[in-house]
Write a protein that holds these residues in place. Structure first.
Motif, PDB file in Angstrom:
ATOM      1  N   SER A  55       0.807  -1.220   0.000  1.00 51.96           N
ATOM      2  CA  SER A  55       0.000   0.000   0.000  1.00 51.96           C
ATOM      3  C   SER A  55       0.844   1.277   0.000  1.00 51.96           C
ATOM      4  O   SER A  55       0.411   2.300  -0.517  1.00 51.96           O
ATOM      5  N   ASP A  56       2.053   1.225   0.557  1.00 54.13           N
ATOM      6  CA  ASP A  56       2.905   2.405   0.596  1.00 54.13           C
ATOM      7  C   ASP A  56       3.446   2.712  -0.798  1.00 54.13           C
ATOM      8  O   ASP A  56       3.998   1.834  -1.472  1.00 54.13           O
ATOM      9  N   LYS A  57       3.284   3.952  -1.231  1.00 61.08           N
ATOM     10  CA  LYS A  57       3.649   4.375  -2.588  1.00 61.08           C
ATOM     11  C   LYS A  57       5.141   4.173  -2.868  1.00 61.08           C
ATOM     12  O   LYS A  57       5.526   3.632  -3.912  1.00 61.08           O
ATOM     13  N   GLN A  59       7.354   2.185  -1.258  1.00 62.32           N
ATOM     14  CA  GLN A  59       7.725   0.771  -1.216  1.00 62.32           C
ATOM     15  C   GLN A  59       7.239   0.038  -2.462  1.00 62.32           C
ATOM     16  O   GLN A  59       7.918  -0.845  -2.976  1.00 62.32           O
TER      17      GLN A  59
END
Length: 161
Positions: A55-57, A59
């Protein structure tokens, strides 16, 4: 009551200016919106299935670059590229991901590179860089867009057994 009437007339005369405001045209609004958009960045980077769960952009972007680099390096490690050109240790590939999920690879050679045949290296790269996992294109404001990035690919010599 007289003061209320004067106050009402004063308020009415001053409020007329609110009815005469200029409404911006459609073109002006469009130009203003286009100037507000940062065209150098995308909302979502290209992605592969293995990275979709992140979900982290940042990563997710890192995962995509790592997967692409590994797949390309694995495809090139099968070839004789490192044996033909032992001094060629890194190839910079300009990767273009089109909105329809098509990939285009363009090798970028240093200008002073005379130790190897650029045409032959290019043909080897194009022959090897096929059958990639499905890549989802980058998204800008809900629309798939074309993106380009540079991947440094390390050319590994095939291990001898």
């Amino acid at each position: 009551m007289k003061h209320f009437f004067l106050f009402s007339v004063f308020l009415f005369l001053n409020s007329c200016q609110y009815f005469e405001k200029q409404i911006p045209s459609e073109k002006e609004l469009l130009q203003k919106e286009l100037k507000a958009i940062n065209w150098k960045e995308v909302d979502e980077f290209p992605s592969v299935e293995n990275c979709e769960k992140i979900s982290d952009k940042k990563q997710r972007q890192q995962c995509f670059f790592e997967v692409m680099t590994k797949v390309i390096e694995d495809k090139l490690s099968v070839d004789t590229l490192s044996m033909l050109y032992p001094k060629l240790d890194t190839i910079n590939l300009k990767v273009t991901v089109f909105p329809n999920a098509v990939l285009l690879f363009e090798p970028l050679f240093p200008e002073d590179s005379v130790g190897y045949d650029k045409t032959k290296v290019d043909s080897i790269l194009h022959a090897r860089l096929v059958d990639f996992p499905k890549v989802n294109p980058a998204i800008k404001r809900g629309i798939p867009v074309r993106t380009q990035f540079l991947l440094p690919i390390i050319v590994k010599e095939r291990s001898k057994k």
